[in-house]
Scaffold this motif. Structure first.
Motif, PDB file in Angstrom:
ATOM      1  N   GLN A   1       0.846  -1.203   0.000  1.00 59.39           N
ATOM      2  CA  GLN A   1       0.000   0.000   0.000  1.00 59.39           C
ATOM      3  C   GLN A   1       0.878   1.248   0.000  1.00 59.39           C
ATOM      4  OE1 GLN A   1      -3.010  -0.638  -0.422  1.00 59.39           O
ATOM      5  NE2 GLN A   1      -3.364  -2.651   0.468  1.00 59.39           N
ATOM      6  N   ASN A   2       0.262   2.348  -0.363  1.00 60.24           N
ATOM      7  CA  ASN A   2       0.964   3.629  -0.391  1.00 60.24           C
ATOM      8  C   ASN A   2       0.592   4.386   0.881  1.00 60.24           C
ATOM      9  OD1 ASN A   2       2.135   6.062  -1.012  1.00 60.24           O
ATOM     10  ND2 ASN A   2       1.410   6.079  -3.128  1.00 60.24           N
TER      11      ASN A   2
ATOM     12  N   THR B   1       5.166   7.676   1.001  1.00 59.02           N
ATOM     13  CA  THR B   1       5.090   9.008   0.393  1.00 59.02           C
ATOM     14  C   THR B   1       5.335  10.022   1.501  1.00 59.02           C
ATOM     15  OG1 THR B   1       3.530   8.338  -1.306  1.00 59.02           O
ATOM     16  CG2 THR B   1       3.554  10.672  -0.743  1.00 59.02           C
TER      17      THR B   1
ATOM     18  N   CYS C   1       1.379   7.511   3.667  1.00 55.43           N
ATOM     19  CA  CYS C   1       1.941   8.856   3.747  1.00 55.43           C
ATOM     20  C   CYS C   1       2.408   9.172   5.156  1.00 55.43           C
ATOM     21  CB  CYS C   1       0.869   9.871   3.341  1.00 55.43           C
ATOM     22  SG  CYS C   1       1.510  11.541   3.119  1.00 55.43           S
TER      23      CYS C   1
ATOM     24  N   GLN D   1      -4.620   9.784  -3.457  1.00 54.23           N
ATOM     25  CA  GLN D   1      -3.217   9.654  -3.855  1.00 54.23           C
ATOM     26  C   GLN D   1      -2.477   8.632  -2.983  1.00 54.23           C
ATOM     27  OE1 GLN D   1      -1.221  13.462  -3.564  1.00 54.23           O
ATOM     28  NE2 GLN D   1       0.781  12.546  -4.046  1.00 54.23           N
ATOM     29  N   VAL D   2      -2.915   8.474  -1.739  1.00 56.55           N
ATOM     30  CA  VAL D   2      -2.336   7.456  -0.847  1.00 56.55           C
ATOM     31  C   VAL D   2      -3.474   6.640  -0.230  1.00 56.55           C
ATOM     32  CG1 VAL D   2      -0.294   8.867  -0.330  1.00 56.55           C
ATOM     33  CG2 VAL D   2      -2.279   8.954   1.219  1.00 56.55           C
ATOM     34  N   ASP D   3      -3.080   5.475   0.347  1.00 59.44           N
ATOM     35  CA  ASP D   3      -4.086   4.578   0.933  1.00 59.44           C
ATOM     36  C   ASP D   3      -4.231   4.770   2.435  1.00 59.44           C
ATOM     37  OD1 ASP D   3      -4.396   3.095  -1.561  1.00 59.44           O
ATOM     38  OD2 ASP D   3      -2.348   2.391  -1.171  1.00 59.44           O
TER      39      ASP D   3
ATOM     40  N   CYS E   1      -0.591  15.112   4.022  1.00 53.03           N
ATOM     41  CA  CYS E   1      -0.923  13.684   3.958  1.00 53.03           C
ATOM     42  C   CYS E   1      -2.433  13.491   3.995  1.00 53.03           C
ATOM     43  CB  CYS E   1      -0.300  12.934   5.138  1.00 53.03           C
ATOM     44  SG  CYS E   1       1.460  12.603   4.976  1.00 53.03           S
TER      45      CYS E   1
END
Ligand code: GLU
Length: 296
Positions: free
Chosen positions: A169-170, A193, A172, A209-211, A201
């Protein structure tokens, strides 16, 4: 009244306009963060940081400007929150009123250098005490114990229950923070990220953009409180983050003075009152037991 306005601002706006710091005509007591009584006729040993600050009548404090409940700047640029009130308690003990504090935004990555360069006299900014940082600066405290946690989109669509679920997963976090370091070191299968502040974040999670976002539970709680329909806290802390007050390395007298002031605030109830007015008003939780100060 202050509690109501603060909590209402968070709940109603989502984006947090916690501003009640510009009331004209406040008494000294009101101005000092809703409670701290400014010490009068203070006297400190010559040559100490305390004597210098008391003599100058002002102190420069680094804190966060985008963290509801701990340090959140209002439209007038004056921050509010638990860290802010802790700084106000220390300033008051030096004979310095809240209005005479100069606030500087410190982000996670510049705290040590701001202290080392003398840009600030102290940093109170959700600042975890650890050995790497102690190589560069010293810490009074701790005055609070947080833990790293994870914030996800409301409804937790990916079923993230803890850091192991971040693999693939991405996630932040913020440059120069201990939570970023924890993911990099212990959960390398997560894609990290990094931004300079946590509010970015939150924006990245909001727009997909992030999970997930990871940092201290109390910081995430403040972000969730501002957008409860968009975010939720996983609620499974997996590190210990003792919050300290960063000062110049080797300034043992100032460190002892701050530790004495913290301990007095633990005992006389002003620490708990500060909690109730700020972070506690967001989380709806009573002040915890204060931690033990570490006079290393
Ligand atoms: N307490 C952690 C740290 O000092 C995370 C919060 C922050 O970045 O301020 O790095």
């Amino acid at each position: 009244m202050r509690i109501t306005r603060y909590a209402a601002a968070i709940a109603a706006t989502g984006v947090v306009l916690a501003g009640c710091s510009s009331d004209a005509g406040e008494t000294t007591e009101d101005a000092a963060g809703g409670g701290a009584e400014v010490a009068e006729d203070v006297s400190f040993d010559e040559g100490t940081t305390m004597a210098e600050l008391a003599e100058s009548g002002t102190i420069t404090v680094g804190t966060k400007f985008d963290q509801p409940g701990f340090g959140l700047a209002g439209p007038d640029g004056v921050p509010e929150g638990f860290d802010v009130e802790i700084a106000e308690l220390i300033a008051a003990e030096l004979g310095i009123a809240t209005d005479d504090i100069e606030w500087v935004e410190t982000v996670s990555a510049n705290r040590e250098s701001f202290i080392q360069n003398g840009d600030v006299d102290m940093v109170v900014a959700t600042y975890t005490i650890n050995d790497a940082r102690k190589e560069l600066i010293d810490f009074a405290g701790p005055y609070y114990e947080a833990g790293q946690d994870i914030m996800v989109a409301a409804g937790n669509p990916l079923g993230i229950e803890g850091p192991d679920d971040l693999a693939g997963q991405n996630v932040c976090s913020v440059e120069g923070s201990t939570p970023a370091e924890e993911i990099r070191t212990n959960y390398p299968e997560a894609t990290l990220t990094l931004f300079d502040v946590y509010s970015k974040c939150a924006d990245a999670l909001r727009n997909g953009q992030v999970d997930a976002v990871t940092t201290d539970n109390v910081i995430l709680t403040g972000l969730v409180a501002g957008a409860p329909d968009e975010f939720e806290l996983v609620g499974n802390p997996f590190t210990e983050e003792p919050y300290g007050i960063g000062i110049t390395k080797g300034d043992d007298e100032f460190r002892s003075f701050i530790n004495d002031t913290l301990e007095a605030s633990f005992e006389d109830g002003s620490w708990a009152e500060a909690w109730d007015r700020t972070a506690g008003a967001i989380t709806g939780t009573d002040a915890p037991e204060p931690p033990s100060v570490d006079r290393y």
